[in-house]
Design a protein around this motif. Structure first.
Motif, short mmCIF file in Angstrom:
data_model
loop_
_atom_site.label_atom_id
_atom_site.label_comp_id
_atom_site.label_asym_id
_atom_site.label_seq_id
_atom_site.Cartn_x
_atom_site.Cartn_y
_atom_site.Cartn_z
N PHE A 2 -6.87 -8.77 3.82
CA PHE A 2 -5.60 -9.33 4.28
C PHE A 2 -5.12 -8.53 5.49
O PHE A 2 -4.13 -7.81 5.41
CB PHE A 2 -4.55 -9.29 3.16
N GLU A 4 -3.49 -9.09 8.07
CA GLU A 4 -2.12 -9.30 8.55
C GLU A 4 -1.08 -8.63 7.65
O GLU A 4 0.08 -8.50 8.03
CB GLU A 4 -1.82 -10.80 8.70
N HIS A 5 -1.48 -8.17 6.46
CA HIS A 5 -0.54 -7.56 5.52
C HIS A 5 -0.87 -6.11 5.16
O HIS A 5 0.00 -5.38 4.73
CB HIS A 5 -0.49 -8.36 4.21
N ALA A 6 -2.12 -5.71 5.32
CA ALA A 6 -2.50 -4.36 4.90
C ALA A 6 -3.50 -3.78 5.88
O ALA A 6 -4.38 -4.46 6.37
CB ALA A 6 -3.11 -4.40 3.51
N ASP A 7 -3.35 -2.48 6.13
CA ASP A 7 -4.28 -1.78 7.00
C ASP A 7 -5.54 -1.41 6.22
O ASP A 7 -6.65 -1.64 6.67
CB ASP A 7 -3.60 -0.54 7.55
#
Length: 72
Positions: A2, A4-7
């Motif tokens: 993900f 766009e939500h988590a590095d």
């Protein structure tokens, strides 16, 4: 996974080769079902402490709320 939500994401619940697949979980559930009568007897003797029910049927129903006399 993900971006766009988590590095970075770190999985922390790898069960490895423990046989906890669908069939393993069914065996686990069967074992729980087979030992529930013993637990229910234990719990009825300790109703004043845990409030789970005064009879095995009440303990098994699991509808008792500590501090409530309804259904006990």
């Amino acid at each position: 996974m993900f971006p766009e939500h988590a590095d970075r994401i770190m999985p922390d619940s790898d069960i490895g080769d423990t046989h906890l697949d669908r069939h393993g979980l069914r065996r686990y559930a069967l074992g729980m079902e087979q030992t529930l009568p013993d637990f229910a007897q234990w719990a009825t003797r300790r109703h004043d402490s845990y409030g789970l029910g005064r009879t095995p049927a009440r303990v098994r129903a699991g509808r008792n709320i500590r501090g409530s006399s309804r259904g006990c």
